[in-house]
Design an enzyme around this catalytic site. Structure first.
Site, PDB file in Angstrom:
ATOM      1  N   ASP A 176      56.158 -27.824   4.891  1.00  0.00           N
ATOM      2  CA  ASP A 176      56.042 -28.845   6.492  1.00  0.00           C
ATOM      3  C   ASP A 176      57.119 -29.719   6.177  1.00  0.00           C
ATOM      4  O   ASP A 176      57.438 -30.199   5.215  1.00  0.00           O
ATOM      5  CB  ASP A 176      54.650 -29.076   6.722  1.00  0.00           C
TER       6      ASP A 176
HETATM    7  C1  BGC Z   1      54.549 -29.563  12.001  1.00  0.00           C
HETATM    8  C2  BGC Z   1      54.963 -28.189  11.935  1.00  0.00           C
HETATM    9  C3  BGC Z   1      56.450 -28.255  12.571  1.00  0.00           C
HETATM   10  C4  BGC Z   1      57.230 -29.112  11.817  1.00  0.00           C
HETATM   11  C5  BGC Z   1      58.616 -29.114  12.370  1.00  0.00           C
HETATM   12  C6  BGC Z   1      55.437 -30.819  11.376  1.00  0.00           C
HETATM   13  O1  BGC Z   1      55.034 -31.912  11.761  1.00  0.00           O
HETATM   14  O2  BGC Z   1      53.316 -29.829  11.236  1.00  0.00           O
HETATM   15  O3  BGC Z   1      53.879 -27.270  12.549  1.00  0.00           O
HETATM   16  O4  BGC Z   1      56.827 -26.846  12.432  1.00  0.00           O
HETATM   17  O5  BGC Z   1      56.856 -30.594  11.808  1.00  0.00           O
HETATM   18  O6  BGC Z   1      58.644 -29.609  13.614  1.00  0.00           O
END
Ligand code: BGC
Length: 814
Positions: free
Chosen positions: A226
């Site tokens: 993530d």
């Molecule tokens: C979120 C993800 C997301 C990523 C990119 C993170 O903060 O938890 O779900 O895909 O950011 O935006």
């Protein structure tokens, strides 16, 4: 799609130096992986997901097709439709040059307070797995890769970057991991490791990334972190993580190179990661000669029709006292009440957010449907508190060009303009990167439509100001109180000021924010018109309802309530909204209440209204789909993917607050309806509940008398359409093993089948009960088992309404 053999991939890896290999393992930018011309490896573009494909930038000029939110998709109980919607996401990805869609979100609805509830499918692991797999199949049908996220037990937002979830091995396997196992079986190409820890280890360094993910399930794709979840080097590199995002900085790079050179991380581990990355690139057509982009998407008309069908298919009719469907022909006047009617929330907030191509509000949908048939009177009712919406071109013009919208300028350290462009809205999350720029400025001529007290705001972190005709309204240093990227980059808190404005008299609004390191790039200017006096607003709504043949009152959550990066603090609507529904319902017995939210809300007035519809966050065509349902063009197809409490306090799992950094999943297997059954409380509406426009008799069930342990079986359920309309029914099967020595939930969802029937027709639904529905995880032997013995098979309309029952004898495996 994959065409290059493993041996050929290895030969390519042999051509790379160690630094070149390590370079590939960290993103080149926020949304792109690194390319390497020496081996004809092109960059891969990644984009959020899940309700639309945003593309590489947060820019209101780059719009996206917007699907209904995940809760609405799960509510369809229609995998075919969800697969079609996934294919639509794939075409959007292709159109935008995106290779990897960061969806679906496979975490579960543990507590009604979950901030990302709208983005997850269900409380039930089986349903989540089925719907998630369908979306994955659709996304991956056009050479695009899907991402199962967030692996694993990332079911809440509070302290999500650091929380340590404590969960038993059995619960992990049977509940949290189950949807990911289904995703891998569906061929998902990426899995995203979450921010959280599980049982003491941060997920980007967790053994769960190899076992069971690769060892047992055979996942051969890429594990991506993530965004910002990799905080250490060696342990994460030794674990099954392959790709660190975002780049170009981060804990790998030089540190990882050093770790390999000093023998702390084996080079073979690096090669394995690069191999998986190359395989992904190959599958996405990014290795070797890159096929030309096919930017032509499907015809807009077809897209809109599909999204409209999806919105109706996910709409849940919770209650109906003979009011729905409304006959468009026998209505002269319809009152449409509530701010959510005209400003329908079509999506949830956070990384899932997109700039939609257009949005049909519920009011638009109803107006279009009733044009030429009946008069539609809209009364907004009382104002719903929340942060001011971002400036939009209906309210403001660019002070330089006079074009609707605003002016964005980038200024140097002396305040001199380095760059300027016209933008249509005040929500600027990624202002252009201009060398030497120190300040971002958004200015607009605001043309008030109403006189009174306006709320104006600027959101972002660091040094900011907001001026009105030169007069400072906000000025100061607003320190960042979190590192959560969803808050820093997407929804920073607004700094608000109130001021009196006169209708028609333009004022110049200028917001400035210093671009200091660590403060993010987001700058958002908002403006909220004065709300009507609450008592008078309710009185106007009551008058309109009384004078109309039917009233449709729309209430819901705000974008402040339901979003990534924070859990909700309650599930009550604003008291003024509750008062509004009660007042309208007592003024007109033909009142339909419509709830516009992604997750549960309390509905204390639910027994007072003539009908109650749950519209969710229905995507761009939501209003059209809902109008189809209201006026009987389509049946409401939705069934609840999550049990809705009458009061938050009744929910078996309520709390989202870790204690001393830890979160014990003390409900174990008893998530959702299983927990409600165990605590013997009655919810407002059970998992699986939802009405159509006809009625059904559940007549007969047959199940095989004997089944060998480990074998799937089929349950046949005979139902008759006893109403006057053709309809679709979602027949659900649950299992129970009350006499078993093992602790099972009181009963659990095992599968469903949907049937259609004409009035009076009898049909047989075949519900497939997969092997996994009967197995349990043996914690001592660390293996799956299926216990022999009797098993009750229950069939019906919801977890709380199961009129038919049969028994299956599970025989010990030979
Ligand atoms: C979120 C993800 C997301 C990523 C990119 C993170 O903060 O938890 O779900 O895909 O950011 O935006």
């Amino acid at each position: 799609m994959s065409s290059t053999s493993d041996e050929d991939l290895d030969r390519l890896i042999d051509e790379l130096t160690l630094p070149a290999k390590i370079r590939l393992l960290t993103g080149a930018t926020t949304w792109r992986t690194a390319a390497d011309a020496a081996i004809a490896l092109h960059e891969l573009v990644l984009s959020d997901g899940p309700a639309g494909v945003r593309g590489q930038s947060w820019d209101e000029r780059h719009t996206s097709v917007l699907l209904p939110s995940a809760t609405a998709l799960a509510a369809t109980f229609d995998e075919q439709l969800v697969e079609q919607l996934g294919a639509l996401l794939a075409l959007e990805a292709r159109r935008k040059g995106v290779d990897v869609v960061l969806a679906p979100t496979l975490n579960l609805h543990r507590s009604p307070l979950g901030g990302r509830h709208f983005e997850c499918f269900s409380e039930d692991p089986e349903l989540t797995g089925l719907i998630g797999a369908a979306l994955i199949r659709g996304i991956q049908s056009h050479g695009v890769a899907a991402t199962a996220k967030h692996y694993v037990a990332n079911d809440g937002e509070t302290d999500r970057l650091t929380v340590d979830v404590r969960v038993t091995e059995r619960t992990l396997r049977e509940v949290c991991l189950a949807p990911f196992e289904a995703a891998v079986a569906a061929g998902v190409r990426l899995v995203m490791a979450g921010y959280n820890s599980v049982n003491g280890t941060t997920m980007t360094a967790s053994r769960l990334l190899t076992d069971p993910l690769r060892s047992e399930w055979g996942f051969d794709g890429v594990v991506v972190s993530d965004w910002g979840a990799v905080r250490t080097t060696e342990d994460t590199a030794r674990a099954g993580l392959d790709l660190l995002m975002p780049g170009p900085d981060g804990a790998w790079g030089e540190n990882l190179l050093r770790a390999v050179r000093t023998g702390k991380v084996a080079e073979s581990a690096i090669d394995a990661k690069v191999h998986r990355l190359l395989r992904l690139a190959d599958r996405c057509g990014a290795l070797g000669r890159r096929p030309p982009l096919t930017r032509a998407g499907p015809r807009t008309r077809d897209v809109r029709r599909l999204l409209r069908r999806a919105a109706a298919a996910g709409t849940v009719l919770l209650a109906n006292h003979g009011v729905l469907p409304l006959g468009a022909g026998d209505l002269k006047t319809v009152a449409v009440i509530g701010t959510h009617a005209a400003r329908t929330r079509t999506q949830g907030g956070g990384s899932a957010g997109v700039f939609p191509q257009g949005e049909i509000s519920l009011l638009d949908g109803i107006r279009t449907r009733l044009r030429g048939h009946a008069r539609v009177v809209h009364v907004p009712g009382p104002h719903v508190p929340g942060p001011p919406p971002a400036l939009d071109p209906r309210l403001s013009t660019d002070p330089r060009s006079g074009v609707p919208g605003c002016l964005l300028r980038m200024l140097d350290a002396h305040g001199h303009e380095l760059y300027a462009e016209h933008r249509s809205g005040g929500r600027q999350l990624e202002p252009p990167l201009v060398p030497g720029a120190r300040t971002v400025e958004i200015s607009a001529l605001l043309r008030p439509r109403t006189s009174g007290t306006w709320t104006l705001s600027v959101a972002g972190f660091g040094r900011m100001s907001l001026r009105l005709d030169g007069r400072p309204l906000v000025a100061g240093e607003f320190a960042k109180n979190t590192d959560d990227p969803a808050i820093v980059h997407v929804t920073p808190p607004p700094q608000c000021a109130t001021t009196h404005l006169n209708a028609g008299k333009d004022v110049l609004l200028v917001a400035r924010r210093e671009l200091a390191p660590g403060t993010g790039r987001a700058t958002i200017v908002g403006a909220a018109e004065p709300g009507p006096e609450p008592t008078a607003a309710v009185a106007a709504a009551v008058r309109a309802a009384r004078e109309a043949d039917a009233a449709i009152v729309v209430v819901g959550t705000t974008e402040h309530d339901e979003r990534e990066g924070q859990d909700r603090t309650g599930i009550r609507l604003d008291p003024r909204q509750d008062a509004l529904v009660s007042a309208v319902a007592s003024a007109n017995p033909r009142t339909v209440a419509v709830v516009n939210s992604g997750g549960p809300v309390e509905m204390p007035w639910r027994d007072q209204v003539g009908a109650l519809l749950l519209a969710w966050l229905p995507g761009q065509e939501g209003g059209a789909g809902l109008a189809d349902v209201l006026f009987g063009r389509t049946e409401p197809g939705g069934r609840l993917p999550t049990t809705w409490p009458a009061r938050l306090e009744d929910a078996p799992v309520m709390c989202t607050q870790p204690v001393a950094g830890r979160f014990h999943y003390s409900e174990d297997l008893h998530i959702g309806h299983r927990g409600w059954l165990r605590t013997r409380r009655t919810p407002a509406y059970w998992f699986g509940h939802g009405l159509g426009y006809t009625t059904w008799a559940y007549e007969h069930i047959t199940a095989p008398g004997q089944v060998p342990a480990g074998a799937p079986f089929t349950v046949r359920v005979v139902v008759r359409n006893t109403g006057a309309r053709a309809g679709r029914e979602t027949i659900q099967v649950y299992l129970a093993r009350p006499d078993a020595a093992i602790d099972y939930p009181q009963r659990w969802f095992a599968g469903y089948a949907a049937v259609r029937a004409e009035p009076g027709e009898t049909v047989t639904a075949e519900v497939h009960v997969p092997t996994r529905a009967l197995r349990h995880w043996d914690e001592r032997a660390h293996t799956w088992r299926t216990a022999p013995g009797p098993c009750r098979v229950l069939a019906g309309r919801s977890a709380g309404d199961l009129p038919l029952e049969a028994e299956v004898q599970i025989n010990a495996a030979p």
